[in-house]
Write an enzyme that holds these catalytic residues in place. Structure first.
Site, short mmCIF file in Angstrom:
data_model
loop_
_atom_site.label_atom_id
_atom_site.label_comp_id
_atom_site.label_asym_id
_atom_site.label_seq_id
_atom_site.Cartn_x
_atom_site.Cartn_y
_atom_site.Cartn_z
N TYR A 255 0.84 -1.22 0.00
CA TYR A 255 0.00 0.00 0.00
C TYR A 255 0.87 1.27 0.00
O TYR A 255 0.63 2.20 -0.76
CB TYR A 255 -0.88 -0.06 1.24
CG TYR A 255 -1.84 1.07 1.45
CD1 TYR A 255 -3.03 1.14 0.73
CD2 TYR A 255 -1.59 2.05 2.41
CE1 TYR A 255 -3.93 2.16 0.95
CE2 TYR A 255 -2.49 3.07 2.64
CZ TYR A 255 -3.65 3.12 1.91
OH TYR A 255 -4.55 4.14 2.13
N LYS B 45 0.98 4.14 -2.80
CA LYS B 45 0.56 5.49 -2.42
C LYS B 45 1.66 6.52 -2.69
O LYS B 45 1.37 7.70 -2.91
CB LYS B 45 0.15 5.51 -0.94
CG LYS B 45 -1.19 4.83 -0.68
CD LYS B 45 -2.26 5.39 -1.62
CE LYS B 45 -3.67 5.28 -1.11
NZ LYS B 45 -4.65 5.70 -2.13
P1 NAI Z 1 -13.37 2.83 1.80
O1 NAI Z 1 -13.02 1.40 1.83
O2 NAI Z 1 -14.43 3.33 2.71
O3 NAI Z 1 -13.73 3.29 0.33
C1 NAI Z 1 -13.01 2.89 -0.78
C2 NAI Z 1 -13.97 2.70 -1.93
O4 NAI Z 1 -13.22 2.35 -3.09
C3 NAI Z 1 -14.95 1.56 -1.67
O5 NAI Z 1 -16.28 2.02 -1.83
C4 NAI Z 1 -14.59 0.52 -2.71
O6 NAI Z 1 -15.70 -0.24 -3.19
C5 NAI Z 1 -13.96 1.36 -3.79
N1 NAI Z 1 -13.06 0.57 -4.64
C6 NAI Z 1 -12.10 -0.29 -4.23
N2 NAI Z 1 -11.47 -0.85 -5.28
C7 NAI Z 1 -12.05 -0.31 -6.39
C8 NAI Z 1 -11.82 -0.47 -7.77
N3 NAI Z 1 -10.88 -1.33 -8.21
N4 NAI Z 1 -12.56 0.24 -8.64
C9 NAI Z 1 -13.52 1.10 -8.20
N5 NAI Z 1 -13.78 1.27 -6.89
C10 NAI Z 1 -13.06 0.59 -5.99
O7 NAI Z 1 -11.99 3.61 2.07
P2 NAI Z 1 -11.67 5.15 2.42
O8 NAI Z 1 -11.08 5.20 3.75
O9 NAI Z 1 -12.83 6.00 2.09
O10 NAI Z 1 -10.46 5.42 1.41
C11 NAI Z 1 -10.54 6.25 0.27
C12 NAI Z 1 -9.15 6.51 -0.25
O11 NAI Z 1 -8.38 7.20 0.74
C13 NAI Z 1 -8.37 5.23 -0.57
O12 NAI Z 1 -7.56 5.45 -1.71
C14 NAI Z 1 -7.50 5.05 0.64
O13 NAI Z 1 -6.36 4.29 0.38
C15 NAI Z 1 -7.18 6.49 0.98
N6 NAI Z 1 -6.75 6.71 2.34
C16 NAI Z 1 -7.62 6.57 3.36
C17 NAI Z 1 -7.21 6.82 4.67
C18 NAI Z 1 -8.12 6.77 5.80
O14 NAI Z 1 -7.69 7.16 6.92
N7 NAI Z 1 -9.38 6.36 5.64
C19 NAI Z 1 -5.80 7.14 4.96
C20 NAI Z 1 -4.98 7.32 3.80
C21 NAI Z 1 -5.45 7.10 2.54
#
Ligand code: NAI
Length: 305
Positions: free
Chosen positions: A165, A169
Site C-alpha cells: 500500500y 501510495k
Molecule cells: P473505503 O473502503 O471506505 O472506500 C473505498 C472505496 O473504493 C470503496 O467504496 C470501494 O468499493 C472502492 N473501490 C475499491 N477498489 C475499487 C476499484 N478497483 N474500482 C472502483 N472502486 C473501488 O476507504 P476510504 O477510507 O474512504 O479510502 C478512500 C481513499 O483514501 C483510498 O484510496 C485510501 O487508500 C485512501 N486513504 C484513506 C485513509 C483513511 O484514513 N481512511 C488514509 C490514507 C489514505
C-alpha cells in the site's frame, strides 16, 4: 466568496462510501455533475456490487444535484474507458477527476504474497493511471482539468504491514510530479490528498472517539479546494479531524566534497553538514538537483568558464 462547480463535470472513483462518497456529495451540492464510480467490493478488493454507488446517486438527487453511477473497476483500463465514454455521452466534458478508489491487503513484507502486492499496485497506482489517462486528452482539449490523487501517510512516512500500500501510495505522488509539468500548458493541475479518516478501511484500527473526530466531512474541503478553479498545483494536502497541512519533498543543501573526500569515509566525516536542514529546499522540477550539483562542483573546483 463561495467556491462552486456549476457547469463542471466530476468523476469520483470509489465514491460508494467513505471519503469518496463525501467528496461526490459535496461536489454535487456545489453544482458539479458527478459520476459516482464504485466497484462495490470489500476492503480487500474482493467481490463487487452496484448498490453503494446507486445509493449515493439517490442521495445526491434527493439534495437536488445531478449524478450518475458507474461500476468500473479502476484497475481495468477498458472499463475505465467505458466510464469516461459514458460521462462524455451524458455531459460532454470531464473537468474534475478525484482518484480515490482503494483497497488494503495488509501483511508484513515477509508474509505478503506477490499477488497481493500486485493487486494493491493495480488498484491504487494503475487505477489512478488508468482514470487519469482516459481523461487526459479530454482535459488537454478543454484546456482545463483538475486532478486529485490520493496518497497516504503510510506511503509518505511508512507503516508496518503496508509495504504494498505504501509503495502504491508514494507512486501516485511521482505520477503527480510529472503530470504537473505535462499539464501546465493546458491548465491541468494535479494535487495529492493525504487523508486520515474514520471509514470502513480504518474502523478496526481506531478508538470510537478518534473515529468520530476523523469524519470524512473534515477531509473533503481539502479535495474541494484542490479541484477548484484557483487550485494550487503539485501540492500534497494532509487532512483529518479538521486539520489541514502540507507535506513536502525537500532536499538539504548538502556540500561539495574535495575529490579526495569523495569516499564513504568522506561522507561519514561530513554527515552533519550533508544532512543539515539549513538551506534545504523543494525543487520545482527534476532539473533543480543536477543544476545545484553542477553549480556547487564548479564552485568547489574553481571553474569560471
Ligand atoms: P473505503 O473502503 O471506505 O472506500 C473505498 C472505496 O473504493 C470503496 O467504496 C470501494 O468499493 C472502492 N473501490 C475499491 N477498489 C475499487 C476499484 N478497483 N474500482 C472502483 N472502486 C473501488 O476507504 P476510504 O477510507 O474512504 O479510502 C478512500 C481513499 O483514501 C483510498 O484510496 C485510501 O487508500 C485512501 N486513504 C484513506 C485513509 C483513511 O484514513 N481512511 C488514509 C490514507 C489514505
Amino acid at each position: 466568496m463561495s467556491i462552486r462547480y456549476d457547469g463542471k463535470v466530476a468523476i469520483v472513483t470509489g465514491a460508494g462510501q467513505g471519503l469518496g462518497r463525501r467528496h461526490a456529495i459535496e461536489l454535487a451540492r456545489r453544482g458539479a455533475k458527478v459520476v459516482v464510480n464504485d466497484l462495490g467490493g470489500g476492503v480487500d478488493g474482493s467481490g463487487s456490487s452496484s448498490e453503494a454507488a446507486l445509493k449515493v446517486v439517490e442521495e445526491i438527487e434527493s439534495l437536488g444535484g445531478e449524478a450518475i453511477s458507474n461500476g468500473a473497476n479502476v484497475a481495468q483500463y477498458d472499463e475505465v474507458q467505458a466510464m469516461v465514454a459514458q460521462t462524455m455521452d451524458q455531459w460532454g466534458r470531464v473537468d474534475i477527476l478525484v482518484n480515490n478508489a482503494g483497497i488494503l491487503r495488509d501483511k508484513s513484507f515477509s508474509k505478503c504474497e506477490l499477488s497481493d502486492f500486485q493487486l494493491v499496485m493495480n488498484v491504487h497506482l494503475m487505477g489512478t493511471v488508468n482514470c487519469t489517462k482516459a481523461c487526459w486528452d479530454i482535459m488537454r482539449e478543454q484546456c482545463y482539468g483538475r486532478i486529485v490523487v490520493t496518497t497516504s501517510c503510510s506511503g509518505l512516512y511508512g507503516q508496518f504491514g503496508q509495504a504494498n500500500y505504501g509503495s502504491a501510495k508514494m507512486a501516485v505522488v511521482g505520477l503527480m510530479n510529472t503530470l504537473v509539468q505535462e499539464g501546465h500548458k493546458y491548465d491541468i493541475r494535479v494535487n495529492a490528498l493525504s487523508p486520515t479518516a474514520g471509514t470502513r478501511m480504518t474502523e478496526s484500527l481506531m478508538e470510537e472517539s478518534s473515529f468520530s473526530l476523523l469524519s470524512p466531512e473534515t477531509v473533503t474541503p481539502a479535495v474541494l479546494y484542490m479541484v477548484s478553479a484557483d487550485a494550487p498545483n503539485k501540492t500534497i494536502i494532509c487532512a483529518g479531524a479538521g486539520n489541514y497541512a502540507i507535506a513536502k519533498i525537500i532536499e538539504t543543501e548538502g556540500i561539495w566534497l574535495n575529490p579526495e573526500d569523495q569516499t564513504p569515509e568522506g561522507i561519514a566525516a561530513n554527515w552533519t553538514a550533508i544532512s543539515s536542514a539549513e538551506g534545504e529546499r523543494q525543487f520545482a522540477s527534476a532539473e533543480g538537483q543536477p543544476l545545484k550539483f553542477i553549480a556547487k562542483a564548479r564552485e568547489g573546483l574553481g571553474l569560471t568558464d
